[in-house]
Design a protein around this motif. Structure first.
Motif, short mmCIF file in Angstrom:
data_model
loop_
_atom_site.label_atom_id
_atom_site.label_comp_id
_atom_site.label_asym_id
_atom_site.label_seq_id
_atom_site.Cartn_x
_atom_site.Cartn_y
_atom_site.Cartn_z
N MET A 1 0.85 -1.20 0.00
CA MET A 1 0.00 0.00 0.00
C MET A 1 0.88 1.24 0.00
O MET A 1 1.81 1.36 0.80
N ALA A 2 0.59 2.15 -0.89
CA ALA A 2 1.32 3.42 -0.94
C ALA A 2 0.48 4.52 -0.29
O ALA A 2 -0.75 4.48 -0.34
N PRO A 3 1.13 5.51 0.33
CA PRO A 3 0.37 6.64 0.87
C PRO A 3 -0.31 7.40 -0.24
O PRO A 3 0.13 7.36 -1.40
N PRO A 4 -1.43 8.09 0.04
CA PRO A 4 -2.18 8.76 -1.03
C PRO A 4 -1.41 9.87 -1.73
O PRO A 4 -1.65 10.15 -2.91
N PHE A 5 -0.47 10.52 -1.02
CA PHE A 5 0.34 11.58 -1.61
C PHE A 5 1.78 11.39 -1.16
O PHE A 5 2.04 11.19 0.03
N ARG A 6 2.72 11.46 -2.10
CA ARG A 6 4.14 11.38 -1.72
C ARG A 6 4.59 12.69 -1.05
O ARG A 6 5.48 12.68 -0.22
N ALA A 7 4.00 13.79 -1.45
CA ALA A 7 4.22 15.08 -0.78
C ALA A 7 2.91 15.44 -0.10
O ALA A 7 1.90 15.65 -0.76
N ASP A 8 2.92 15.51 1.21
CA ASP A 8 1.70 15.76 1.98
C ASP A 8 1.91 17.01 2.83
O ASP A 8 2.99 17.62 2.82
N SER B 1 0.95 23.56 -7.24
CA SER B 1 0.81 22.09 -7.33
C SER B 1 1.10 21.42 -5.99
O SER B 1 1.83 20.43 -5.92
N ILE B 2 0.52 21.98 -4.95
CA ILE B 2 0.66 21.43 -3.61
C ILE B 2 -0.60 20.66 -3.27
O ILE B 2 -1.71 21.19 -3.36
N ARG B 3 -0.43 19.41 -2.88
CA ARG B 3 -1.55 18.55 -2.52
C ARG B 3 -1.23 17.85 -1.21
O ARG B 3 -0.06 17.66 -0.89
N PRO B 4 -2.22 17.39 -0.48
CA PRO B 4 -3.64 17.56 -0.73
C PRO B 4 -4.09 18.99 -0.45
O PRO B 4 -3.47 19.70 0.33
N TYR B 5 -5.19 19.40 -1.08
CA TYR B 5 -5.77 20.70 -0.78
C TYR B 5 -6.25 20.71 0.66
O TYR B 5 -6.92 19.78 1.11
N CYS B 6 -5.92 21.77 1.38
CA CYS B 6 -6.39 21.92 2.76
C CYS B 6 -6.96 23.32 2.97
O CYS B 6 -6.62 24.25 2.23
N SER B 7 -7.79 23.45 3.97
CA SER B 7 -8.40 24.74 4.28
C SER B 7 -7.47 25.64 5.07
O SER B 7 -7.80 26.81 5.32
N GLY B 8 -6.32 25.10 5.50
CA GLY B 8 -5.44 25.85 6.38
C GLY B 8 -5.94 25.90 7.80
O GLY B 8 -5.36 26.55 8.65
N GLU B 9 -7.06 25.20 8.06
CA GLU B 9 -7.78 25.27 9.34
C GLU B 9 -8.18 26.71 9.65
O GLU B 9 -8.24 27.13 10.80
N TYR B 10 -8.50 27.47 8.60
CA TYR B 10 -8.85 28.88 8.75
C TYR B 10 -10.21 29.07 9.40
O TYR B 10 -10.54 30.19 9.80
N ASN B 11 -11.02 28.02 9.52
CA ASN B 11 -12.29 28.14 10.24
C ASN B 11 -12.12 28.00 11.74
O ASN B 11 -13.08 28.17 12.49
N ARG B 12 -10.93 27.69 12.19
CA ARG B 12 -10.72 27.38 13.60
C ARG B 12 -9.70 28.34 14.23
O ARG B 12 -8.73 28.74 13.59
N HIS B 13 -9.91 28.63 15.50
CA HIS B 13 -8.91 29.40 16.23
C HIS B 13 -7.73 28.50 16.57
O HIS B 13 -6.57 28.95 16.57
#
Length: 406
Positions: free
Chosen positions: A1-8, A61-73
């Motif tokens: 099994m490989a991880p979903p992204f080599r760069a995470d 080209s940075i993956r996975p896309y993340c929200s930056g946790e900008y909804n959270r303090h």
């Protein structure tokens, strides 16, 4: 099994100033668990910030896309306080209400803090509605449907409140619970409901953040357990079992991993030190996670790669070897050498070639860039953050581009 992204990536980004300004009234520690869903100014600032972050990730080209946790303090905000049966206690006495010698609260006390917020169970735990659905829908609104599978959302661990509160106080007598197993069973069902709700709306990659598992690598924490009369090994076992309650229900096409670190608070502050040696075998073998995000950027803080010898075949490790605590950019050859070293440890234990062992590895920063709104590495800038993420991207391409050879 490989991880979903080599760069995470771990998921939290430095906050844009406009977002910090909109959420400035939440800077106080007692407001960590404040629910701001109905504040239009904050919501608009969050949506704008997430749209900007997604566009930046797409351009680079940075993956996975993340929200930056900008909804959270703060990274663990938004979940416990929205569960039925959970009550926010904004100002608990920092020494009396928490575990003896608990690394987080003792360090906060040294900084002058007198109280700390926590969420205590005061009734039967029930999931009412998704805690992170708005965050996910904001994130996915900036993606094509085909890109949803390239996104990731983070959720705090089920042990977060329990581990910090004084023994026997994570739930009250009125809660209906008489032991930890009952508490974690219902909490696990709430996690399962949250995960299913997100899955039903398109989430296919979730990261559970459990930095407090590294506390079992800390002599200070273990000594505090002794003083409290707590069996630390039994406590660790109960936390790992708490993860498995909801992991048993995960849909087969949903990837879910667990992230362990030691924090990245303001000024590069981390909470504990200690090798994974003490917990690695149980962590890898007693939990159902396929992927483990582990920090390895500083041997003085977390030791070497030796604990990876416990990794069983079929599971993955994302090596957090790019620091979010230091602004200096790592050298590409150093990253390549670190991956080679980790692969050799795994290969020797599994009886395979290092090139085969490298197939279960990936790269990421060692921690989030900002564990809370006002946190982050000393000297780290927004520009430096993106440079670090691009470095992870380029290093992964260089390492795994040639059939996984290192």
């Amino acid at each position: 099994m490989a991880p979903p992204f080599r760069a995470d990536q771990v998921g939290s980004f430095l906050r844009p100033q406009e977002l910090l300004d909109a959420r400035s009234n939440l800077a106080s520690a007692k407001n960590i668990y404040a629910i701001t869903d109905d504040d239009p100014r904050i919501k608009a600032a969050e949506e704008k910030a997430i749209a900007w972050a997604v566009q930046k990730q797409r351009e680079l080209s940075i993956r996975p896309y993340c929200s930056g946790e900008y909804n959270r303090h703060i990274f663990y905000g938004g979940f416990f306080e929205k569960l039925e049966g959970m009550t926010t206690m904004p100002e608990l006495p920092i020494l009396a209400a928490f575990r003896t010698d608990f690394p987080t609260t003792t360090k906060l006390a040294e900084m002058g803090a007198k109280t700390r917020a926590a969420v205590v169970c005061t009734g039967p735990i029930r999931w009412k509605a998704s805690a992170y659905m708005d965050e996910w829908k904001t994130l996915r609104s900036n993606l094509s449907r085909e890109e949803w599978a390239q996104a990731k959302i983070t959720i705090p661990s089920p042990s977060y409140q329990h581990i910090q509160l004084a023994p026997g106080t994570a739930f009250t007598k009125d809660s209906g619970y008489t032991n930890d197993k009952q508490y974690f069973q219902d909490l696990g069902h709430a996690y399962a409901a949250e995960i299913q709700a997100l899955y039903d709306e398109g989430v296919r990659n979730i990261q559970i953040d459990d930095p407090n598992l590294t506390y079992f690598c800390s002599s200070q924490f273990l000594t505090g357990c002794e003083k409290d009369g707590t069996d630390a090994e039994a406590l660790l076992d109960s936390y790992l079992a708490a993860h498995n309650v909801f992991l048993k229900t995960v849909p087969p096409d949903l990837h879910i991993g667990v992230h362990l670190c030691r924090g990245n608070m303001a000024g590069s502050v981390h909470w504990v030190t200690g090798s994974y040696e003490h917990i690695a075998q149980k962590l890898f073998h007693h939990t159902l996670y396929p992927t483990y995000y582990l920090e390895f950027d500083d041997a003085a803080r977390q030791g070497d790669f030796a604990p990876l010898r416990f990794l069983p075949r079929g599971k993955n490790v994302v090596l957090g070897i790019v620091s979010t605590k230091r602004p200096e950019l790592e050298k590409m050859e150093e990253l390549r050498a670190a991956v080679r070293e980790a692969a050799e440890v795994i290969a020797a234990a599994q009886g395979v070639e290092p090139s085969v062992a490298a197939g279960c590895l990936a790269l990421s920063p060692q921690c989030g860039f900002s564990s809370s709104s006002l946190a982050g590495g000393k000297g780290m800038t927004m520009e430096g953050m993106w440079e670090k993420l691009v470095l992870v991207r380029d290093a992964a391409r260089g390492i795994w581009g040639d059939h996984g050879a290192v």
